[in-house]
Design a protein around this motif. Structure first.
Motif, PDB file in Angstrom:
ATOM      1  N   SER A 267       0.844  -1.194   0.000  1.00  0.00           N
ATOM      2  CA  SER A 267       0.000   0.000   0.000  1.00  0.00           C
ATOM      3  C   SER A 267       0.877   1.241   0.000  1.00  0.00           C
ATOM      4  O   SER A 267       2.008   1.226   0.509  1.00  0.00           O
TER       5      SER A 267
ATOM      6  N   PRO B 271       1.861   6.277   4.173  1.00  0.00           N
ATOM      7  CA  PRO B 271       1.059   7.393   4.705  1.00  0.00           C
ATOM      8  C   PRO B 271       1.806   8.705   4.532  1.00  0.00           C
ATOM      9  O   PRO B 271       3.002   8.728   4.231  1.00  0.00           O
ATOM     10  N   SER B 272       1.096   9.793   4.722  1.00  0.00           N
ATOM     11  CA  SER B 272       1.752  11.094   4.634  1.00  0.00           C
ATOM     12  C   SER B 272       2.713  11.268   5.801  1.00  0.00           C
ATOM     13  O   SER B 272       2.586  10.614   6.845  1.00  0.00           O
TER      14      SER B 272
ATOM     15  N   ASN C 260       1.001  12.285   8.931  1.00  0.00           N
ATOM     16  CA  ASN C 260       0.335  11.179   9.603  1.00  0.00           C
ATOM     17  C   ASN C 260       1.314  10.385  10.452  1.00  0.00           C
ATOM     18  O   ASN C 260       0.999   9.963  11.573  1.00  0.00           O
TER      19      ASN C 260
ATOM     20  N   ASN D 202       2.259   8.195  14.895  1.00  0.00           N
ATOM     21  CA  ASN D 202       3.190   7.111  15.158  1.00  0.00           C
ATOM     22  C   ASN D 202       3.738   7.215  16.580  1.00  0.00           C
ATOM     23  O   ASN D 202       3.608   8.231  17.249  1.00  0.00           O
TER      24      ASN D 202
ATOM     25  N   ARG E 287      10.739   5.085   6.729  1.00  0.00           N
ATOM     26  CA  ARG E 287       9.335   5.473   6.508  1.00  0.00           C
ATOM     27  C   ARG E 287       9.155   6.972   6.335  1.00  0.00           C
ATOM     28  O   ARG E 287       8.491   7.411   5.385  1.00  0.00           O
TER      29      ARG E 287
ATOM     30  N   SER F 289       7.822   8.584   2.808  1.00  0.00           N
ATOM     31  CA  SER F 289       6.562   9.324   2.880  1.00  0.00           C
ATOM     32  C   SER F 289       6.729  10.769   2.425  1.00  0.00           C
ATOM     33  O   SER F 289       5.866  11.314   1.726  1.00  0.00           O
TER      34      SER F 289
ATOM     35  N   ASP G  84       4.765  12.345  -0.708  1.00  0.00           N
ATOM     36  CA  ASP G  84       3.919  13.536  -0.547  1.00  0.00           C
ATOM     37  C   ASP G  84       4.166  14.528  -1.677  1.00  0.00           C
ATOM     38  O   ASP G  84       3.216  15.141  -2.196  1.00  0.00           O
TER      39      ASP G  84
END
Length: 620
Positions: A111, A114-115, A118, A123, A220, A224, A228
């Motif tokens: 997938s 995430p942004s 986020n 987190n 991550r 991300s 973005d």
């Protein structure tokens, strides 16, 4: 013939009207049939038309759903940064404002990430151990907006100092940002302060700046932040939850033909969520002028094509990594990366979450640990509780330089039974070891802020899981490219993490490839249909890749030679007592120790090593 030669030279010029290519192809194809030459000219004319008419992306022929200039398989750090570089038109080319827009697809099997907001807001408030040590040049490839966002969200672990020392000798290596001042001032290395401040509207006195040696960035947040930026660009299709099931690529012998090779065609399966909330698999077919494999060390693209044999070597080593919270009562990182070489591999303590705007002194301080050792010792470390691991870590890392072990044991084993020879050998042994210790102390006078030994901070507790992974060397055997295919990052090579060059080498791949793809577009040529640009990429990266992989492997073999070995149970006393001395390994270890002191003591040589690690361009 003269006209043909003239037009041939025009072919090598960038930025000329594409109609020149039509005429040049017809005249140079004098040995071909007229029909073939006319067809080739028509293809060039269609290329000209594509500058003013958008390319059709949907076709029923061969059930091709979408066609792209470039498809990037793998949406991780390497693949996403390549996509960003391809879409970035703010480069040094004088033709960037006239460049035909590239149509790019980024394929990610998982997938979409995430942004960044986020991750920061939802987190856990501790760093992740899966992180990279990026050089200043690699950081610049992220672009000012991504770098600024990572800085503002405190997701950078900046270090402007590096301390390296050995367990069985007095030698130390100290690199600081001052070693990069000349490269920054001459423009051979990017000024990251200026890159961030320009995008943020802030400026700082240049005299107060200290160039970065690098920064630790978690995987991550890095991915991300780049995604973005890509989400706001309509020239790219971000296809997540997609799996390539088969690939049809042109064979190697198609490069010699007059007509360009056919595009790469891929059958894919993409998981989607229906309006009712159920998961559905959608079959699709994609084609591209160039397919880039950025899907990691176990690359499906590389294996499916079967045209990229690999050189592999197991180090018989395993890396243990985790994040620790520091005991601030016993010092902090002070933007320093620490690395101590133990008998079976190095142990590194790297700063995280210490961005320029992080002024909260009461906040916990963290660091990442990367410990390379034998599989048996690694498994022992992985079996320890958090408290036991911290005790073992501090015992092995929080120790200063040592003395070189004696080259000869006490009973002169291996020496002729002649008293005078044994006495001379012992005196020479003592002299060499004393000289090496004196050489270490002599470098302290150059700059106290640089060369004094600084004890790394003690760790207080483990935060997050302790993970392990096997270490191996791999590199493509014959080349990085095939017709309409190119490999980047771990798909082409993997290295030992001891020098932190893994992702940096991959970043060099994507930058080189992006520049050459843009040159092809600016020249009105097929992105992947000619060997000219892919061959240049292959030559550049084969030299760099083999040089880096070979250099890191040589360092690994050099530092594994030690006059004293620790026991399998990681006995700290045995590690530092000089027991079980091996004469040959002691000689190699002493030579290595002397070499470290020479590099540290000779400013120009030390700066050259620092600039090479930072990715600075060579001075001419």
């Amino acid at each position: 013939r003269s006209i043909s030669n003239l037009l041939h030279s025009l072919l090598l010029l960038r930025g000329k009207d594409n109609l020149i290519f039509c005429i040049a192809d017809i005249i140079m194809a004098r040995t071909l049939t007229f029909a073939t030459a006319r067809g080739l000219a028509r293809s060039r004319f269609n290329c000209v038309c594509s500058l003013t008419h958008s390319r059709s992306l949907t076709s029923t022929k061969n059930n091709i759903n979408q066609h792209y200039d470039v498809i990037i398989a793998g949406g991780g750090a390497v693949g996403s940064v390549l996509a960003r570089l391809l879409l970035n038109d703010n480069d040094s080319s004088t033709l960037s404002h006239r460049r035909r827009p590239l149509k790019v697809a980024l394929l990610e099997q998982r997938s979409s990430p995430p942004s960044l907001d986020n991750i920061v807001n939802n987190n856990s408030q501790t760093p992740n151990a899966r992180a990279y040590a990026l050089s200043p040049t690699s950081l610049s490839y992220l672009g000012p907006s991504v770098l600024q966002r990572l800085n503002q969200t405190n997701r950078l672990g900046i270090y402007d100092s590096m301390q390296i020392w050995e367990h069985d000798g007095p030698a130390q290596l100290h690199f600081t940002g001052e070693d990069l001042n000349e490269a920054v001032k001459s423009g051979r290395l990017v000024d990251l302060h200026e890159l961030i401040e320009t995008n943020n509207g802030q400026h700082q006195q240049q005299s107060s700046r200290k160039p970065w040696l690098g920064s630790v960035v978690e995987d991550r947040p890095l991915v991300s932040a780049v995604w973005d930026e890509l989400r706001s660009d309509e020239r790219i299709d971000l296809l997540d939850n997609i799996q390539i099931t088969s690939i049809s690529a042109p064979s190697q012998n198609t490069l010699g033909n007059v007509e360009p090779p056919p595009p790469v065609v891929m059958s894919c399966k993409r998981s989607t969520i229906s309006e009712g909330g159920s998961k559905e698999d959608e079959e699709c077919t994609l084609s591209a002028d160039l397919l880039v494999a950025a899907d990691g060390a176990n690359s499906f693209v590389r294996r499916a094509l079967g045209s990229f044999p690999m050189i592999t070597h197991s180090y018989d080593r395993k890396a243990v990594t985790c994040t620790v919270e520091l005991d601030v009562r016993k010092g902090d990182m002070a933007k320093t990366a620490f690395q101590r070489f133990l008998p079976y591999g190095p142990i590194a303590l790297l700063p995280v979450w210490n961005s320029l705007n992080n002024a909260d002194e009461d906040a916990p301080k963290y660091a990442n640990v990367v410990w390379s050792t034998t599989p048996s010792e690694a498994n022992h470390l992985l079996s320890l509780s958090g408290a036991e691991f911290i005790t073992t870590l501090n015992h092995h890392l929080c120790q200063g330089p040592n003395v070189n072990p004696p080259l000869l044991n006490n009973n002169n084993q291996g020496m002729p039974h002649i008293p005078i020879i044994g006495t001379i050998a012992k005196e020479m042994d003592s002299l060499l070891r004393t000289a090496n210790t004196a050489l270490t102390m002599g470098t302290w006078t150059e700059s106290p802020s640089r060369n004094y030994f600084r004890m790394p901070p003690a760790s207080a507790k483990v935060v997050g899981p302790i993970m392990g992974f096997d270490l191996k060397l791999s590199h493509v055997q014959q080349g990085y490219t095939a017709p309409r295919v190119a490999l980047v990052g771990d798909a082409a090579h993997t290295v030992h993490p001891m020098a932190g060059q893994g992702l940096n080498l991959g970043m060099g791949d994507v930058y080189s490839l992006s520049v050459l793809i843009k040159e092809a577009i600016d020249s009105g040529m097929d992105v992947g249909g000619t060997g000219l640009f892919l061959d240049r990429y292959n030559q550049e990266r084969m030299v760099k890749g083999l040089g880096t992989v070979g250099g890191v492997h040589g360092l690994h073999e050099l530092f594994r030679c030690s006059g004293s070995k620790s026991s399998p149970s990681i006995n700290v006393t045995a590690l530092n007592s000089g027991e079980n001395v091996n004469t040959i390994e002691s000689i190699v270890g002493l030579g290595r120790s002397l070499g470290m002191n020479v590099v540290n003591g000779l400013g120009p040589l030390r700066r050259a090593f620092a600039e090479a690690a930072a990715g600075a361009a060579f001075s001419r």
